[in-house]
Design an enzyme around this catalytic site. Structure first.
Site, PDB file in Angstrom:
ATOM      1  N   ARG A   1       5.620   3.431  42.627  1.00 22.19           N
ATOM      2  CA  ARG A   1       5.495   4.539  41.684  1.00 22.19           C
ATOM      3  C   ARG A   1       4.367   5.510  42.073  1.00 22.19           C
ATOM      4  NH1 ARG A   1       9.161   2.443  38.327  1.00 22.19           N
ATOM      5  NH2 ARG A   1       8.763   0.684  36.920  1.00 22.19           N
TER       6      ARG A   1
ATOM      7  N   LYS B   1      -4.392   4.537  30.801  1.00 22.52           N
ATOM      8  CA  LYS B   1      -3.744   3.259  31.073  1.00 22.52           C
ATOM      9  C   LYS B   1      -3.867   2.922  32.538  1.00 22.52           C
ATOM     10  CE  LYS B   1       0.859   1.415  31.161  1.00 22.52           C
ATOM     11  NZ  LYS B   1       2.232   1.718  31.219  1.00 22.52           N
TER      12      LYS B   1
ATOM     13  N   GLU C   1      -4.984  16.094  34.205  1.00 21.74           N
ATOM     14  CA  GLU C   1      -3.752  15.572  33.590  1.00 21.74           C
ATOM     15  C   GLU C   1      -3.823  15.662  32.061  1.00 21.74           C
ATOM     16  OE1 GLU C   1      -0.826  14.555  34.439  1.00 21.74           O
ATOM     17  OE2 GLU C   1      -0.977  14.441  36.615  1.00 21.74           O
TER      18      GLU C   1
ATOM     19  N   LYS D   1      -2.107   7.909  33.572  1.00 16.89           N
ATOM     20  CA  LYS D   1      -1.523   6.609  33.863  1.00 16.89           C
ATOM     21  C   LYS D   1      -1.638   6.350  35.362  1.00 16.89           C
ATOM     22  CE  LYS D   1       2.787   4.000  33.465  1.00 16.89           C
ATOM     23  NZ  LYS D   1       4.157   3.990  32.948  1.00 16.89           N
TER      24      LYS D   1
HETATM   25  C1  PBG Z   1       7.162   2.347  31.837  1.00 17.16           C
HETATM   26  C2  PBG Z   1       5.930   1.634  31.390  1.00 17.16           C
HETATM   27  C3  PBG Z   1       5.153   0.683  32.087  1.00 17.16           C
HETATM   28  C4  PBG Z   1       4.206   0.209  31.182  1.00 17.16           C
HETATM   29  C5  PBG Z   1       4.387   0.908  30.001  1.00 17.16           C
HETATM   30  N1  PBG Z   1       5.444   1.792  30.146  1.00 17.16           N
HETATM   31  C6  PBG Z   1       5.299   0.085  33.426  1.00 17.16           C
HETATM   32  C7  PBG Z   1       5.285   0.872  34.649  1.00 17.16           C
HETATM   33  O1  PBG Z   1       4.882   2.031  34.693  1.00 17.16           O
HETATM   34  O2  PBG Z   1       5.739   0.288  35.633  1.00 17.16           O
HETATM   35  C8  PBG Z   1       3.197  -0.861  31.467  1.00 17.16           C
HETATM   36  C9  PBG Z   1       2.675  -1.604  30.281  1.00 17.16           C
HETATM   37  C10 PBG Z   1       1.975  -2.887  30.601  1.00 17.16           C
HETATM   38  O3  PBG Z   1       1.777  -3.255  31.758  1.00 17.16           O
HETATM   39  O4  PBG Z   1       1.597  -3.561  29.634  1.00 17.16           O
HETATM   40  N2  PBG Z   1       6.999   3.400  32.667  1.00 17.16           N
END
Ligand code: PBG
Length: 324
Positions: free
Chosen positions: A217, A248, A233, A195
């Site tokens: 983050r 993602k 990862e 991610k």
């Molecule tokens: C929570 C999370 C996020 C998303 C999914 N779970 C946001 C983030 O990390 O700030 C993003 C999903 C999207 O943008 O459609 N941690």
């Protein structure tokens, strides 16, 4: 074979030929629909930056799950927006909190659909970070217990699969161990293993009311510059017991999906995130693109890169399109 012996156009000449030689096929089976759950009854609040999506109270989530199921979609993923946030994310794991109640209702009313829950703390912490914060630092190890407790509470409520999205090190192992100890060794974990720290999450943070209140983050989500780290990862999460590996966002990371497909032997999911959806919808609203075709082409490219599953806000439209 060279021209004129080979003519690529021969097999592009009509619809049947094109169907017969299509290498990648998008299927309804590939789709997972994200939904945002809020407290209350008969509530349907539009999410401004995600046209066509809403924060939904439980009754509406049940309707949306039914709609998805009728369109042939096998799974939804639930995000909860709690009534209150605190520094210990207590509403993340309370048995009577938003995700837990919503899971229960969906499993009761739409038993056929697979209910996945997003396991994270950002929506439940008053500071909006994905872990426990001590003196302005996101404390990895102190977050693990909270995450495992959250996952367990979702599963106790009836979740079919849990999906940790926090990016703390070691959380997949912690969740796996907790589920196993509590008699849930049959529940799979779909890990948001790869991610990236991405500007494409903007609309989601509005939808989930989960934007960090200080800093960003970057100390836990990955640097978009890194590809080898993605392998590390994914490998780590597989060793900790992940069943599905997620990448993602999807579109700016097709090379990562492709690369992981060559290197790992688990199913790969790709999250076609909120910002990717918002951009396409904006183009559609402006009348600048054909959004329907754009979405089909986009999802096809994610599949062609190697994704087995796609989380997408367009899931219902796409499933209906595939039905035709
Ligand atoms: C929570 C999370 C996020 C998303 C999914 N779970 C946001 C983030 O990390 O700030 C993003 C999903 C999207 O943008 O459609 N941690």
């Amino acid at each position: 074979m060279l021209f004129p012996d080979y003519r690529g156009r021969r097999l592009r000449a009509n619809k049947n030929f094109r169907r017969m030689i299509q290498e990648t096929k998008l299927s309804r089976d590939d789709l997972i629909l994200p939904l945002f759950a809020i407290e209350g009854k008969a509530k349907k609040r539009p999410i401004e930056s995600m046209p066509g999506h809403f924060q939904l109270s439980c009754d509406h989530i049940v309707t949306a799950a039914k709609e998805a199921s009728d369109a042939g979609i096998p799974a939804i993923i639930l995000f909860g927006i709690p009534d209150k946030k605190d520094p210990l994310a207590t509403r993340a794991y309370a048995a009577d909190s938003i995700v837990q109640k919503t899971v229960q209702a969906v499993k009761e009313k739409v038993p056929d659909i697979c209910v996945i829950t997003d396991v994270c703390l950002c929506g439940y912490m008053d500071h909006g970070h994905c872990g426990f914060v001590e003196n302005g630092i996101i404390d990895n190890d102190a977050s693990l217990d909270l995450l495992a407790k959250t996952a367990l509470s979702h599963v106790k409520a009836g979740a079919d699969m849990v999906a940790p999205s926090d990016m703390m090190d070691g959380r997949v192992g912690e969740i796996r161990q907790t589920l196993d100890e509590e008699g849930f060794s049959h529940i799979p974990v779909m890990s948001y293993a790869v991610k990236y720290s991405s500007a494409f999450y903007g609309p989601f943070r509005q939808a989930a009311e989960s934007a960090p209140q200080f800093g960003d983050r970057k100390t836990y989500q990955m640097d978009p510059a890194n590809a080898i780290e993605a392998i590390r990862e994914a490998t780590m999460d597989i060793e900790e017991g992940a069943d599905i590996i997620m990448v993602k966002p999807a579109l700016s990371y097709l090379d990562i999906i492709y690369r992981l497909k060559q290197e790992i032997d688990l199913p790969i999911a790709a999250y076609n995130v909120s910002g990717e959806y918002a951009i396409m919808k904006a183009g559609e609203i402006m009348g600048w693109v054909n959004a329907k075709e754009l979405i089909m082409e986009t999802l096809l490219s994610i599949k062609r890169a190697g994704a087995d599953l796609i989380l997408t806000y367009s899931a219902v439209d796409v499933a209906r399109e595939l039905n035709n």
